[in-house]
Enzyme design. Sequence first.
Site, short mmCIF file in Angstrom:
data_model
loop_
_atom_site.label_atom_id
_atom_site.label_comp_id
_atom_site.label_asym_id
_atom_site.label_seq_id
_atom_site.Cartn_x
_atom_site.Cartn_y
_atom_site.Cartn_z
N GLY A 35 -59.69 62.99 64.37
CA GLY A 35 -59.89 62.65 65.79
C GLY A 35 -58.95 63.18 66.80
O GLY A 35 -58.74 64.45 66.30
N SER A 85 -58.58 66.78 58.88
CA SER A 85 -58.47 67.26 60.38
C SER A 85 -57.15 66.81 61.17
O SER A 85 -56.13 67.21 60.53
CB SER A 85 -59.71 66.53 61.34
N ALA A 86 -57.16 65.88 62.09
CA ALA A 86 -55.82 65.23 62.51
C ALA A 86 -54.93 64.78 61.52
O ALA A 86 -53.63 64.95 61.31
CB ALA A 86 -56.00 64.30 63.76
N HIS A 98 -60.07 73.25 61.29
CA HIS A 98 -61.29 73.82 62.00
C HIS A 98 -61.02 75.22 62.53
O HIS A 98 -61.63 75.86 63.55
CB HIS A 98 -61.80 72.79 63.07
N GLU A 118 -63.60 75.48 58.04
CA GLU A 118 -64.30 74.14 57.48
C GLU A 118 -64.99 74.39 56.25
O GLU A 118 -65.57 75.64 56.11
CB GLU A 118 -65.17 73.83 58.71
#
Lengths: 230, 230
Positions: B89, B121-122, B158, B193
């Site tokens: 997020g 991710s985050a 990413h 990714e």
Amino acid sequence: MNILLASTSTLFGGNYLEYLTEEIQTLFQGIEEVLFIPFARPGGISHEAYTATAASFFQNIGIRIRGLHEFESMTQAINETPAYFTGGGNTFLLVKTLHENGLMTTLKQNIESGKPYLGTSAGSNIGGINMKTTNDMPIVYPPSFDTMGLVPFNLNPHYLDPDPTLKHNGETRETRIKEFLTQNDIKVVGLREGNWIRRMGDRITVEGEHSTRIFEQGKEPYEIPSGSVL
Amino acid sequence: MNILLASTSTLFGGNYLEYLTEEIQTLFQGIEEVLFIPFARPGGISHEAYTATAASFFQNIGIRIRGLHEFESMTQAINETPAYFTGGGNTFLLVKTLHENGLMTTLKQNIESGKPYLGTSAGSNIGGINMKTTNDMPIVYPPSFDTMGLVPFNLNPHYLDPDPTLKHNGETRETRIKEFLTQNDIKVVGLREGNWIRRMGDRITVEGEHSTRIFEQGKEPYEIPSGSVL
């Protein structure tokens, strides 16, 4: 107020500030010297080299450039100059440097008193209410995200439409701005490259070759044509 | 330590966490319940809905999910659970929520004591030294950019290679990370990714289908193959 906030300094295939020449001449009419604020530039080139880049454009239109970093008292330099230009780079670094040197408010007050201001990219971001819609990487920690609020909204410079062919899971620009709106009730102007915001007195318009995408809480994003009042 | 930090939760055309199924089974071997940290999600879906998304993957591999937001004492929940998963997020929102609730250090200490941790991710960004190499928009102001430092470097999830066809003046990812290195002497792992970082005890490797791009102060960026020790 008399300000111009541009999405970018340079269009693809063009030279530095070239596409804005006429607008800049109008903005700085009667001005002989502009104070350049080089603090967004995080490296690669020094403040001196960055100031020289700006100066080489402005000498073509008969305006001298001084770099803010050259002055012993930066507050005095801001108070005494007749006009400003803040170049692009990293918004976090620019905002940190301005806040830590106590310059953000001084600059804001001078511009609100009528001195002309040109910003490009990061230099445009600081014209908004805060820097929370920058695209930049948070490479340093500023003491605050608040900026000058020369316009009653935020900007997203270099606004980029989603690429439907991209097989990548990172957020699109539109998704990011919608995330901002979940946490902040502030209008965001998605400023495509080639567009700029012009404020003359109380009148604020968006100008340039493309339409502009506007994001507001509780509304679908929408497009307004060049020349629209904001 | 026993941790997995993935670039993304979902590959193009795939289902949530699907490509990591075997790795996650190994990471959480013998674990019946995982605490899910949903705080990166800024809207669109609620903490409940986000937790349900995670739970629907984990029920296929026989693991129950509880959302951290469900607990009256979040500190106690972190101290009592046997394992963690932090979803993606917005990193600013995640870091602000963890710091403001005094949870960043509690989480770090539990993971350092050996409890398995999964981030995407985050959720992977907070495994690094600080969040200064996130791609996210600074939609909220965290009290600090410091994160858990479960690995002795920073991550850029990413990670995206420059697109030579793009007629756009915004900075490339590589340019942004090089800007970070002008201000910080911290190694950055550009995690494409499909790739992830695995730490088992003191051994840290990079895994997945692509090579990984490494950025260090004073060096040209370089590639390391999958399986390399970091």
